[in-house]
Scaffold this active site. Sequence first.
Site: not given
Length: 470
Positions: A147, A150, A202, A317
């Site tokens: 993730s 992202k 997320s 992140k």
Amino acid sequence: MALRKIVLQGDECLTKVCRPVTEFNQRLHTLIDDMKETLLDSGGVGLAAPQVGVLRRVCVVMNEDEDIIELVNPEIIAAEGEQTGLEGCLSIPGKFGIVTRPYTVRVRAQDVPAESELYAKSAVLMDADSGRILYEKNGHEAMANASTTKILTCIVALENCDPASVVTVSKNAASQPKVHLGMHEGQQFYLRDLLYGLMLESYNDCAVAIAEFAAGNVQGFAALMNAKAEELGCEDSYFITPNGLDAKDDAGFHHTTAADLAKIMKYCIKESLKSDEFLGITRTAQYSFSDAEGKCTYQCTNHNAFLQMMEGALSGKTGFTGTAGYCYVGALQREDKTLIVALLACGWPNNKTYKWSDTRKLMNYGLEQFKKIDLLQIEPDETELAPIEVRDGQGGQIGETVYLKPVVRNYAGEESILAPLSSEVTLKYEIADRLYAPVKSGDYIGKIRYMLGEETLAERCVVAGETIGK
């Protein structure tokens, strides 16, 4: 009364300073030996709070009889797992009573991390201002990145869409696996709210809904992601999904490198015209929103623990898949430094906290072992810019030797860098030692290179300052 200062620092306080030549020195030797391991509370000798840290350095002022008069600037660094910022008094017994000096527990100094000290299989520490990599461990190895993808999804959406737009959820978006918002087909949301769900929680369904709105389908959005990565100079990245779930196609598998991931974060926080919006989203602790019709409400919590972990934390992140392991990319700004850490394959369950240990270690290394050097403040040495003889040049008298003054012109390259504390930038002069007429004002006659070791950081061209006829 003659006084002298003795600096006790690390092992030197035992081997060079604290010789047991007097009864006092014997006591001091024992005390410092104890404090090397941990500072304990022992009847007024030591620290008020037991086992909070280790003594790294203290200056002791003594008289001719070796009696302690004063303590100057004791430096206490935090023991592993202990908090910083604690205050107290370091006390040592002297002939004239207990001598004390206030202290504040500081963070442990971080040496260059050995590869074996990091949990991550791939790691990079980057100077976000210059893009220079300060440390890497397999930093250019292609790996799944979960993730952390992202951050690219978010910035591409911000640059291509109006956050006030209404997004209609497709069947594909609604079917995405956990973690997800739980949206259903046909439900509508404002794009801005989906971006918060994307970056704080997320949510995988938010990622697909955003991608389909921005580009019509996931494949079209992946093309935008890969185009942006290429624009930023990423060397080995290939994105298939907007949420970072493991995937592969005929062209390869979903991946990036720690170096490329750091480069993408640099763009997100410093270079994109939407950097402020990106930072605003990723630094938000809590966010509430409803769907476009106001029928359902949602609460998002930011799961980037790094924001509360270190002073100056900017953004970040997390990510995890079975293939990628735990991943993280984060940024920190403190004083004149902006640092980015990117970690890939930083452990698998049950090692969720490994990424925080590696992030702190690399950030502290960047903060403590590098200094900012402003290259624009380094002026050329005028003695290296002496007038140059121009052969066959026309002077005021027959047979006169003609000289031309070189002039330093435009600058190209890094304006400032982070460099190791022990390093210095040097100037290398590559200027013609003689010229031949005719020479026109502005003609190129050499350059000055700004060097860090063998690396050229920047250059300034040197030109003729006047015209000399033949």
